[in-house]
Enzyme design. Structure first.
Site, PDB file in Angstrom:
ATOM      1  N   ASP A  15       0.761  -0.994  -0.201  1.00 26.01           N
ATOM      2  CA  ASP A  15       0.385   0.100   0.114  1.00 26.01           C
ATOM      3  C   ASP A  15       0.922   1.102   0.217  1.00 26.01           C
ATOM      4  O   ASP A  15       0.257   2.546   0.419  1.00 26.01           O
ATOM      5  CB  ASP A  15      -0.697  -0.042   0.806  1.00 26.01           C
ATOM      6  CG  ASP A  15      -1.611  -1.583   0.807  1.00 26.01           C
ATOM      7  OD1 ASP A  15      -2.475  -1.612   0.233  1.00 26.01           O
ATOM      8  OD2 ASP A  15      -2.107  -1.583   2.654  1.00 26.01           O
ATOM      9  N   LYS A  18       1.959   1.959  -5.220  1.00 20.22           N
ATOM     10  CA  LYS A  18       2.191   1.347  -6.389  1.00 20.22           C
ATOM     11  C   LYS A  18       1.405   2.005  -7.506  1.00 20.22           C
ATOM     12  O   LYS A  18       1.842   1.951  -8.405  1.00 20.22           O
ATOM     13  CB  LYS A  18       2.636   0.511  -6.482  1.00 20.22           C
ATOM     14  CG  LYS A  18       4.037  -0.314  -5.078  1.00 20.22           C
ATOM     15  CD  LYS A  18       4.156  -1.882  -5.238  1.00 20.22           C
ATOM     16  CE  LYS A  18       2.394  -2.584  -4.055  1.00 20.22           C
ATOM     17  NZ  LYS A  18       1.857  -2.268  -3.077  1.00 20.22           N
ATOM     18  N   GLY A  42      -4.478  -4.473  -3.464  1.00 21.64           N
ATOM     19  CA  GLY A  42      -5.629  -3.086  -4.171  1.00 21.64           C
ATOM     20  C   GLY A  42      -4.487  -2.167  -4.293  1.00 21.64           C
ATOM     21  O   GLY A  42      -3.866  -1.528  -3.317  1.00 21.64           O
ATOM     22  N   HIS A  43      -4.578  -1.657  -5.972  1.00 17.62           N
ATOM     23  CA  HIS A  43      -4.357  -0.699  -6.755  1.00 17.62           C
ATOM     24  C   HIS A  43      -4.952   0.432  -6.558  1.00 17.62           C
ATOM     25  O   HIS A  43      -5.678   0.448  -7.473  1.00 17.62           O
ATOM     26  CB  HIS A  43      -3.302  -1.316  -7.307  1.00 17.62           C
ATOM     27  CG  HIS A  43      -2.078  -1.857  -7.322  1.00 17.62           C
ATOM     28  ND1 HIS A  43      -1.043  -2.772  -7.746  1.00 17.62           N
ATOM     29  CD2 HIS A  43      -1.423  -2.689  -5.544  1.00 17.62           C
ATOM     30  CE1 HIS A  43      -0.648  -3.781  -7.562  1.00 17.62           C
ATOM     31  NE2 HIS A  43      -0.987  -3.357  -6.220  1.00 17.62           N
ATOM     32  N   GLN A 225       2.176  -5.781  -3.368  1.00 17.85           N
ATOM     33  CA  GLN A 225       2.495  -6.299  -1.765  1.00 17.85           C
ATOM     34  C   GLN A 225       3.864  -5.666  -1.714  1.00 17.85           C
ATOM     35  O   GLN A 225       4.176  -4.362  -2.447  1.00 17.85           O
ATOM     36  CB  GLN A 225       2.783  -7.359  -1.790  1.00 17.85           C
ATOM     37  CG  GLN A 225       1.875  -8.564  -1.317  1.00 17.85           C
ATOM     38  CD  GLN A 225       0.495  -8.947  -2.254  1.00 17.85           C
ATOM     39  OE1 GLN A 225       1.462  -9.808  -3.278  1.00 17.85           O
ATOM     40  NE2 GLN A 225      -0.168  -8.959  -2.790  1.00 17.85           N
TER      41      GLN A 225
HETATM   42  P1  GDP Z   1      -0.500   0.406  -3.710  1.00 20.57           P
HETATM   43  O1  GDP Z   1      -1.105  -0.382  -3.109  1.00 20.57           O
HETATM   44  O2  GDP Z   1       0.525   0.389  -2.989  1.00 20.57           O
HETATM   45  O3  GDP Z   1      -1.169   0.421  -4.959  1.00 20.57           O
HETATM   46  O4  GDP Z   1      -0.871   1.365  -2.875  1.00 20.57           O
HETATM   47  P2  GDP Z   1      -2.851   1.825  -2.167  1.00 20.57           P
HETATM   48  O5  GDP Z   1      -3.888   1.933  -3.207  1.00 20.57           O
HETATM   49  O6  GDP Z   1      -3.541   0.417  -1.403  1.00 20.57           O
HETATM   50  O7  GDP Z   1      -2.937   2.648  -0.778  1.00 20.57           O
HETATM   51  C1  GDP Z   1      -2.396   3.229  -0.813  1.00 20.57           C
HETATM   52  C2  GDP Z   1      -3.006   5.079  -0.992  1.00 20.57           C
HETATM   53  O8  GDP Z   1      -3.007   6.638  -0.660  1.00 20.57           O
HETATM   54  C3  GDP Z   1      -4.879   5.123  -2.139  1.00 20.57           C
HETATM   55  O9  GDP Z   1      -5.199   5.398  -1.353  1.00 20.57           O
HETATM   56  C4  GDP Z   1      -3.999   6.256  -2.958  1.00 20.57           C
HETATM   57  O10 GDP Z   1      -4.934   6.904  -3.720  1.00 20.57           O
HETATM   58  C5  GDP Z   1      -3.865   7.324  -2.033  1.00 20.57           C
HETATM   59  N1  GDP Z   1      -2.331   8.226  -2.581  1.00 20.57           N
HETATM   60  C6  GDP Z   1      -1.476   7.599  -3.649  1.00 20.57           C
HETATM   61  N2  GDP Z   1      -0.254   8.732  -3.309  1.00 20.57           N
HETATM   62  C7  GDP Z   1      -0.253   9.620  -2.692  1.00 20.57           C
HETATM   63  C8  GDP Z   1      -0.060  10.677  -1.725  1.00 20.57           C
HETATM   64  O11 GDP Z   1       1.370  11.237  -1.907  1.00 20.57           O
HETATM   65  N3  GDP Z   1      -0.728  11.365  -1.578  1.00 20.57           N
HETATM   66  C9  GDP Z   1      -1.845  10.598  -0.798  1.00 20.57           C
HETATM   67  N4  GDP Z   1      -2.458  11.673   0.537  1.00 20.57           N
HETATM   68  N5  GDP Z   1      -2.824   9.914  -1.061  1.00 20.57           N
HETATM   69  C10 GDP Z   1      -2.087   8.920  -1.695  1.00 20.57           C
HETATM   70  P1  IMO Z   2      -1.300  -4.698  -2.190  1.00 21.22           P
HETATM   71  O1  IMO Z   2      -0.103  -4.747  -3.510  1.00 21.22           O
HETATM   72  C1  IMO Z   2      -0.768  -4.474   2.084  1.00 21.22           C
HETATM   73  C2  IMO Z   2      -0.463  -8.846   3.637  1.00 21.22           C
HETATM   74  C3  IMO Z   2      -1.980  -9.144   4.312  1.00 21.22           C
HETATM   75  C4  IMO Z   2      -1.617 -10.073   5.552  1.00 21.22           C
HETATM   76  C5  IMO Z   2      -0.647 -10.856   4.730  1.00 21.22           C
HETATM   77  C6  IMO Z   2      -0.463 -12.316   4.757  1.00 21.22           C
HETATM   78  O2  IMO Z   2      -2.421  -3.414  -1.984  1.00 21.22           O
HETATM   79  O3  IMO Z   2       0.039  -3.530  -2.025  1.00 21.22           O
HETATM   80  P2  IMO Z   2      -2.600 -12.535   1.850  1.00 21.22           P
HETATM   81  O4  IMO Z   2      -4.195 -12.487   1.565  1.00 21.22           O
HETATM   82  O5  IMO Z   2      -1.417 -12.525   0.946  1.00 21.22           O
HETATM   83  O6  IMO Z   2      -1.937 -14.334   2.175  1.00 21.22           O
HETATM   84  O7  IMO Z   2      -1.700 -12.159   3.282  1.00 21.22           O
HETATM   85  O8  IMO Z   2      -0.234  -9.574   3.518  1.00 21.22           O
HETATM   86  N1  IMO Z   2      -1.451  -8.108   2.428  1.00 21.22           N
HETATM   87  C7  IMO Z   2      -0.844  -6.961   1.654  1.00 21.22           C
HETATM   88  N2  IMO Z   2      -1.149  -6.079   2.480  1.00 21.22           N
HETATM   89  N3  IMO Z   2      -1.233  -4.712   1.023  1.00 21.22           N
HETATM   90  C8  IMO Z   2      -1.095  -5.742  -0.031  1.00 21.22           C
HETATM   91  O9  IMO Z   2      -1.383  -5.855  -1.894  1.00 21.22           O
HETATM   92  C9  IMO Z   2      -1.199  -7.054   0.740  1.00 21.22           C
HETATM   93  N4  IMO Z   2      -1.160  -8.130   0.087  1.00 21.22           N
HETATM   94  C10 IMO Z   2      -1.458  -8.894   1.415  1.00 21.22           C
HETATM   95  O10 IMO Z   2      -2.647  -8.039   5.088  1.00 21.22           O
HETATM   96  O11 IMO Z   2      -0.654  -8.979   6.711  1.00 21.22           O
HETATM   97 MG    MG Z   3      -3.239  -1.925  -1.856  1.00 21.12          MG
END
Ligand code: GDP
Ligand code: IMO
Ligand code: MG
Length: 423
Positions: A15, A18, A42-43, A225
């Protein structure tokens, strides 16, 4: 000469942002290819005041000229993939024209998801905090050589293969007291999704990608991840079941290490973690809650609260080392804009000694050693140029950089596509 393949990956516990970074740099590439993980990811991507969350589909899908590939290293839940495709199609995105699926990617079966639940339950207090998307049981079957792959759905005996594996899973599930009757309706949903996905381009994407390289095309490999969730190098067993580090891009796509050029490592200005496992700099207090709310730190896949804490430099350096990161991207410093002071962990105290690595034994107590820098107390989310950034913020960046082997190249200051600065 420039190498044909670059990689984007997370340097913390997932998270990091990416999805946003991939979307921002996607126009520089012909192909965006996801290399591991599955719908546990979840991207999030934001533009034109709209927010999109992708789970299996690469984050380049919104770009007309980009081909998206789901690589062999990914595990695919055809049911959620169908839903994801339908949502995008409703928005007018011609997914069928832009997406290619590896015939060697393993399939998450409904029984894999049930197994994920029963295995987690059986762990009790030691539960991993899995997303329960069936990730671990599917990779177990892949390594155990029992799995079903996307290419199998085109074979005449696919139903028979499905039945054999599912019956085997049911025997395990019954041992855990799981009532397998409730799986009956899921079989139909699964086969409906198979009928839907069958119409997509399913092929040997390793060959496709290597031919693309021969033709001079540029590829961006998208990780899921984060490095500290890597099955080999993360805080095992509190990890996911794939290699989230740069090496995973080679095995997860079938590209040679010599083809890899830049490795973009994405990290937040603080840390978050969803699920169980060690988190040395965790702020299990009001400040942590404040960062969670300001940063909207709730899982993009499960909606769970993300644990929050200060930036952990030793852990970050470890991740940079593992993947040979060449381009550092920092996200979400805007979330810290109203804090008076900000702490940065630069080492740990372990058994009375200073160390700068995470010890092998996760039970061992380590005490983070912090430095404190003043906050910038100013909104940075609208800054369009480095010159507009407050001095205290530049000091924060310079301080972090002192402890890193490479400098930070990009700063993301908000979730939108446009909220990014090159340093
Ligand atoms: P990912 O899994 O690495 O793609 O990240 P996620 O989407 O799960 O979580 C990142 C969250 O932060 C999302 O809600 C993005 O919209 C948000 N986000 C990404 N870059 C920034 C930033 O620079 N500032 C803020 N405030 N939010 C951001
Ligand atoms: P993105 O790509 C954050 C965490 C889960 C748990 C561990 C194992 O959005 O960054 P799993 O379902 O893979 O067996 O869970 O890994 N986890 C993540 N945490 N971002 C993710 O993906 C994750 N995918 C798995 O919360 O601790
Ligand atoms: Mg994510």
């Amino acid at each position: 000469m420039k190498k044909p393949v670059d990689i984007v990956l997370g340097l913390q516990w997932g998270d990091e942002g990416k999805g946003k970074i991939v979307d921002v740099i996607a126009p520089n590439y012909d192909i965006i290819a996801r290399f591991q993980g599955g719908p546990n990811a979840g991207h999030t991507i934001e533009f034109n005041n709209q927010k999109y969350v992708l789970h299996t589909i690469p984050s380049g899908i919104f770009h007309e000229k980009v081909t998206c590939i789901i690589g062999n290293g990914v595990v695919i839940d055809v049911i959620t993939l169908q839903q994801e495709i339908q949502k995008l199609s409703d928005l007018g995105i011609p997914v069928h024209k832009r997406l290619i699926i590896s015939n060697k990617a393993h399939i998450i079966l409904p029984t894999h998801k049930s197994l994920d639940s029963v295995y987690e339950q059986a762990k009790g207090e030691q539960k991993i905090g899995s997303t329960l998307r069936g990730i671990s049981p599917t990779y177990q079957d892949k390594i155990g050589r029992n799995g079903l792959r996307m290419g199998d759905i085109l074979l005449p005996d696919f139903k028979q293969r499905y039945t054999t594996v599912t019956e085997y899973h049911c025997r395990i599930l019954e041992q855990y007291g799981y009532h397998t009757d409730k799986l009956k309706e899921l079989h139909k949903v699964f086969f409906d999704a198979i009928d839907f996905i069958q119409k997509f381009d399913i092929q040997d994407t390793a060959i496709y990608l290597n031919e693309a390289i021969q033709q001079g095309k540029k590829i961006l490999a998208e990780g899921a991840q984060g490095s500290l969730l890597d099955v080999d190098f993360g805080s095992y067993p509190y990890v996911t079941s794939s290699n989230t580090t740069a090496a995973g891009a080679c095995t997860g796509l079938g590209i040679a290490p010599s083809a890899v050029g830049e490795v973009f490592g994405v990290f937040k200005a603080y840390c978050t973690r969803v699920g169980s496992g060690p988190f040395p700099t965790e702020l299990d207090n009001e400040l942590g809650e404040h960062i969670r709310i300001k940063g909207n730190e709730f899982g993009a896949t499960t909606g769970r609260k993300r644990r929050t804490g200060w930036l952990d430099i030793p852990a970050l350096n470890y991740a940079v080392m593992l993947s040979g990161v060449t381009q550092l991207v920092q996200t979400k410093a805007d979330v810290l804009s109203d804090l008076d002071e900000i702490q940065i962990c630069i080492g740990y105290l372990y058994e009375g000694k200073k160390i700068n690595y995470l010890p092998y034994n996760l039970q061992d107590k380590i005490i983070p050693e912090y430095i404190t820098v003043p906050g910038w107390k100013q909104d940075i989310s609208q800054c369009k140029d480095v010159k507009e950034l407050p001095k205290a913020f530049i000091h924060f960046i310079d301080t972090i950089t002192q402890y890193l082997p490479i400098s930070i190249k990009y700063i993301s200051v908000g979730p939108d596509r446009n909220q990014i600065l090159a340093l």
